[in-house]
Design a protein around this motif. Sequence first.
Motif, short mmCIF file in Angstrom:
data_model
loop_
_atom_site.label_atom_id
_atom_site.label_comp_id
_atom_site.label_asym_id
_atom_site.label_seq_id
_atom_site.Cartn_x
_atom_site.Cartn_y
_atom_site.Cartn_z
N LEU A 194 0.83 -1.20 0.00
CA LEU A 194 0.00 0.00 0.00
C LEU A 194 0.87 1.26 0.00
O LEU A 194 0.55 2.24 -0.67
CB LEU A 194 -0.95 -0.02 1.20
N LEU A 195 1.99 1.22 0.70
CA LEU A 195 2.92 2.35 0.73
C LEU A 195 3.46 2.62 -0.67
O LEU A 195 3.51 3.77 -1.12
CB LEU A 195 4.07 2.08 1.69
N THR A 196 3.84 1.58 -1.38
CA THR A 196 4.34 1.74 -2.75
C THR A 196 3.26 2.31 -3.66
O THR A 196 3.51 3.22 -4.44
CB THR A 196 4.86 0.39 -3.30
N MET A 197 2.05 1.79 -3.53
CA MET A 197 0.93 2.30 -4.35
C MET A 197 0.67 3.77 -4.03
O MET A 197 0.46 4.58 -4.93
CB MET A 197 -0.34 1.46 -4.10
N ALA A 198 0.67 4.11 -2.74
CA ALA A 198 0.39 5.49 -2.32
C ALA A 198 1.46 6.45 -2.83
O ALA A 198 1.16 7.55 -3.29
CB ALA A 198 0.29 5.56 -0.80
N ALA A 199 2.72 6.02 -2.75
CA ALA A 199 3.83 6.88 -3.19
C ALA A 199 3.83 7.08 -4.70
O ALA A 199 4.30 8.11 -5.19
CB ALA A 199 5.16 6.28 -2.74
N GLU A 200 3.30 6.12 -5.44
CA GLU A 200 3.30 6.17 -6.90
C GLU A 200 2.02 6.76 -7.48
O GLU A 200 1.82 6.72 -8.68
CB GLU A 200 3.51 4.77 -7.47
N SER A 201 1.14 7.27 -6.63
CA SER A 201 -0.11 7.82 -7.13
C SER A 201 -0.27 9.28 -6.70
O SER A 201 0.31 9.71 -5.70
CB SER A 201 -1.29 6.97 -6.66
N PHE A 202 -1.07 10.00 -7.44
CA PHE A 202 -1.30 11.40 -7.14
C PHE A 202 -2.26 11.54 -5.96
O PHE A 202 -3.18 10.74 -5.79
CB PHE A 202 -1.89 12.13 -8.37
N GLY A 217 -3.84 16.13 -16.53
CA GLY A 217 -4.71 14.96 -16.64
C GLY A 217 -4.36 13.83 -15.69
O GLY A 217 -4.67 12.67 -15.94
N ALA A 218 -3.71 14.16 -14.58
CA ALA A 218 -3.33 13.13 -13.60
C ALA A 218 -4.56 12.48 -13.00
O ALA A 218 -5.62 13.10 -12.89
CB ALA A 218 -2.48 13.76 -12.50
N LEU A 219 -4.40 11.23 -12.62
CA LEU A 219 -5.48 10.47 -11.97
C LEU A 219 -5.11 10.27 -10.51
O LEU A 219 -4.09 9.65 -10.21
CB LEU A 219 -5.68 9.12 -12.67
N PRO A 220 -5.93 10.77 -9.58
CA PRO A 220 -5.61 10.65 -8.17
C PRO A 220 -5.83 9.23 -7.64
O PRO A 220 -6.73 8.53 -8.07
CB PRO A 220 -6.59 11.62 -7.50
N ARG A 221 -4.94 8.85 -6.73
CA ARG A 221 -5.03 7.57 -6.01
C ARG A 221 -5.16 6.37 -6.94
O ARG A 221 -5.85 5.39 -6.63
CB ARG A 221 -6.17 7.60 -5.00
N ILE A 222 -4.48 6.43 -8.06
CA ILE A 222 -4.49 5.32 -9.02
C ILE A 222 -3.09 4.73 -9.10
O ILE A 222 -2.11 5.44 -9.26
CB ILE A 222 -4.93 5.81 -10.42
N TYR A 223 -3.02 3.40 -9.01
CA TYR A 223 -1.76 2.68 -9.21
C TYR A 223 -1.95 1.79 -10.42
O TYR A 223 -2.87 0.97 -10.46
CB TYR A 223 -1.38 1.83 -7.99
N ARG A 224 -1.06 1.94 -11.41
CA ARG A 224 -1.16 1.06 -12.58
C ARG A 224 0.20 0.70 -13.16
O ARG A 224 0.34 0.45 -14.35
CB ARG A 224 -2.07 1.67 -13.63
N ARG A 225 1.19 0.68 -12.31
CA ARG A 225 2.54 0.32 -12.77
C ARG A 225 2.75 -1.19 -12.84
O ARG A 225 3.72 -1.64 -13.42
CB ARG A 225 3.59 0.95 -11.88
#
Length: 160
Positions: A40-48, A60-68
Amino acid sequence: MQEEMGYRNIKLMQNLATQGRITTKRGETRSFDPMQFSMLLTMAAESFDWPLDAAAKKNGALPRIYRRGWLYMARALGMTITDSMDEVEVIGNEPRAPKLELKAMQRLSSTAKKLEKAGLIKCLRRGNSQKRNNAVWLLTIGTSEENAEVEAYVRSRLRL
């Protein structure tokens, strides 16, 4: 002043940990789950963060989105570091450890299911390895009202 990407997301998930929301059942008791926290920390750090700042919104950033994807996360968490060069293969001109990668991705997938069950992430679009598309994950780390607002915003931008 523009905040760094994910700063507020990380603060929210740290609060969730303090509230005992990032746990797993061990026997008869619940205890903190470091794997869920790391993921969850990795997802949070990688999302707006939400709300988006003006620059992120304009871009056009997407908030709280992880898709890496899981491979990126496995590498970010050091899950693909080998003990022996015998485990390494060159794939696409890149040294990789396919057995470790597979094991890491299976563990991450299992951990994601726990986070999903806890209501901390939500899959908005499944990944497709044939098309080389990663899944799109929404972090549901705010209040229920805020999560609904973020999800509606993201779904409208992604046309889901």
